[in-house]
Design a protein around this motif. Structure first.
Motif, PDB file in Angstrom:
ATOM      1  N   TRP A 138      -8.704  -8.020 -21.286  1.00  0.00           N
ATOM      2  CA  TRP A 138      -9.332  -8.496 -22.406  1.00  0.00           C
ATOM      3  C   TRP A 138     -10.338  -9.528 -22.362  1.00  0.00           C
ATOM      4  CZ3 TRP A 138      -7.486  -6.090 -27.450  1.00  0.00           C
ATOM      5  CH2 TRP A 138      -8.337  -6.405 -28.392  1.00  0.00           C
ATOM      6  N   ALA A 139      -9.998 -10.703 -21.962  1.00  0.00           N
ATOM      7  CA  ALA A 139     -10.830 -11.723 -21.710  1.00  0.00           C
ATOM      8  C   ALA A 139     -11.915 -11.599 -20.758  1.00  0.00           C
ATOM      9  CB  ALA A 139      -9.962 -13.037 -21.057  1.00  0.00           C
ATOM     10  N   PHE A 140     -11.713 -10.761 -19.477  1.00  0.00           N
ATOM     11  CA  PHE A 140     -12.625 -10.395 -18.529  1.00  0.00           C
ATOM     12  C   PHE A 140     -13.828  -9.360 -19.272  1.00  0.00           C
ATOM     13  CE2 PHE A 140     -14.490  -7.407 -15.420  1.00  0.00           C
ATOM     14  CZ  PHE A 140     -14.894  -8.490 -14.493  1.00  0.00           C
ATOM     15  N   TYR A 141     -13.183  -8.535 -19.744  1.00  0.00           N
ATOM     16  CA  TYR A 141     -14.317  -7.309 -20.287  1.00  0.00           C
ATOM     17  C   TYR A 141     -14.935  -8.064 -21.514  1.00  0.00           C
ATOM     18  CZ  TYR A 141     -12.238  -3.665 -17.437  1.00  0.00           C
ATOM     19  OH  TYR A 141     -11.914  -3.076 -16.374  1.00  0.00           O
ATOM     20  N   HIS A 142     -14.291  -8.948 -22.503  1.00  0.00           N
ATOM     21  CA  HIS A 142     -15.014  -9.420 -23.502  1.00  0.00           C
ATOM     22  C   HIS A 142     -16.229 -10.182 -23.046  1.00  0.00           C
ATOM     23  CE1 HIS A 142     -15.877 -11.466 -27.333  1.00  0.00           C
ATOM     24  NE2 HIS A 142     -15.595 -12.474 -26.644  1.00  0.00           N
ATOM     25  N   SER A 143     -15.751 -11.044 -21.916  1.00  0.00           N
ATOM     26  CA  SER A 143     -16.801 -11.968 -21.015  1.00  0.00           C
ATOM     27  C   SER A 143     -17.991 -11.078 -20.588  1.00  0.00           C
ATOM     28  CB  SER A 143     -16.205 -13.127 -20.521  1.00  0.00           C
ATOM     29  OG  SER A 143     -15.385 -13.643 -21.176  1.00  0.00           O
ATOM     30  N   SER A 144     -17.578 -10.118 -19.757  1.00  0.00           N
ATOM     31  CA  SER A 144     -18.646  -9.605 -19.059  1.00  0.00           C
ATOM     32  C   SER A 144     -19.287  -8.480 -19.753  1.00  0.00           C
ATOM     33  CB  SER A 144     -17.688  -8.746 -17.742  1.00  0.00           C
ATOM     34  OG  SER A 144     -16.881  -7.690 -18.570  1.00  0.00           O
ATOM     35  N   LEU A 145     -18.996  -7.783 -20.706  1.00  0.00           N
ATOM     36  CA  LEU A 145     -19.708  -7.008 -21.507  1.00  0.00           C
ATOM     37  C   LEU A 145     -20.838  -7.520 -22.530  1.00  0.00           C
ATOM     38  CD1 LEU A 145     -17.167  -4.207 -22.274  1.00  0.00           C
ATOM     39  CD2 LEU A 145     -18.705  -4.148 -20.640  1.00  0.00           C
TER      40      LEU A 145
END
Length: 209
Positions: free
Chosen positions: A79-86
């Motif tokens: 979740w943290a990765f996709y929130h930051s990357s998107l």
């Protein structure tokens, strides 16, 4: 509990440059606790016959609940990765990966480690079926292969960390990368240790069908 707390606080202190003493103390307590737990499990299950159907049923459900908690645990990192990357923020240059981060080639060590994990899943399934069918030799070979693959994975991940061009302090990318892969690597180490114990117990004929 105290060993885990000491290990966690000591790990934070170690990363902050405050020494290794508390981390090593927590690790020692954790190792002693795990050693005594395995000693009791082997004694109760193999020699005392205390692992009845009800006990085994409870252990299985305990493992199911543990796996569910692990899924949710790693979901937070994804979740943290996709929130930051998107939706990359201005502080990281409004791009992903952030400015200045040299990422790994996914078709090198990451792809190899993925193949190793998939292969270990095949070999541990082979070991499981060999144990159920009473194939002592097949189970021994399969468990040895699985443990070897886990150890090889850990070595490759350590090499990957050594070659990394960024650290855990390099923006949200470094934090999420090292937290997610670090915890995953820690799980592989623990799992490999469990497999080694299973291998030794199988060699000593502790298991039945």
């Amino acid at each position: 509990g105290f060993g885990g707390l000491s290990l966690t606080v000591g790990g934070v202190g170690m990363f902050s440059g405050q020494g290794y003493l508390l981390f090593e103390f927590g690790l020692l307590i954790l190792v002693l606790t795990v050693w005594q737990w395995w000693r009791d499990v082997i004694r109760e299950g193999t020699y005392l016959g205390l692992h009845t159907y009800v006990v085994v049923y409870g252990l299985k459900w305990g493992m199911v609940l543990f796996i569910v908690s692990e899924v949710l645990f790693f979901l937070s990192f994804f979740w943290a990765f996709y929130h930051s990357s998107l939706s990359p923020v201005l502080e990281v240059g409004s791009v992903w990966p952030p400015v200045g981060i040299e990422v790994f080639n996914p078709f090198q060590i990451p792809l190899l480690n993925t193949a190793i994990l998939l292969a270990s899943g095949v070999s541990v399934t082979w070991a499981h079926h060999a144990l159920m069918e009473g194939d002592w030799g097949g189970g021994l070979v399969a468990l040895a292969i699985t443990f070897g693959l886990g150890a090889y994975f850990s070595i490759l991940q350590g090499y990957e960390y050594y070659e990394a061009g960024f650290s855990i302090a390099d923006s949200v990318y470094g934090s999420v990368f090292f937290m997610a892969t670090g915890f995953h690597g820690f799980h592989v180490l623990i799992g490999s240790t469990f497999l080694l114990v299973c291998l030794i117990r199988h060699y000593l004929n502790h298991y039945s069908e």
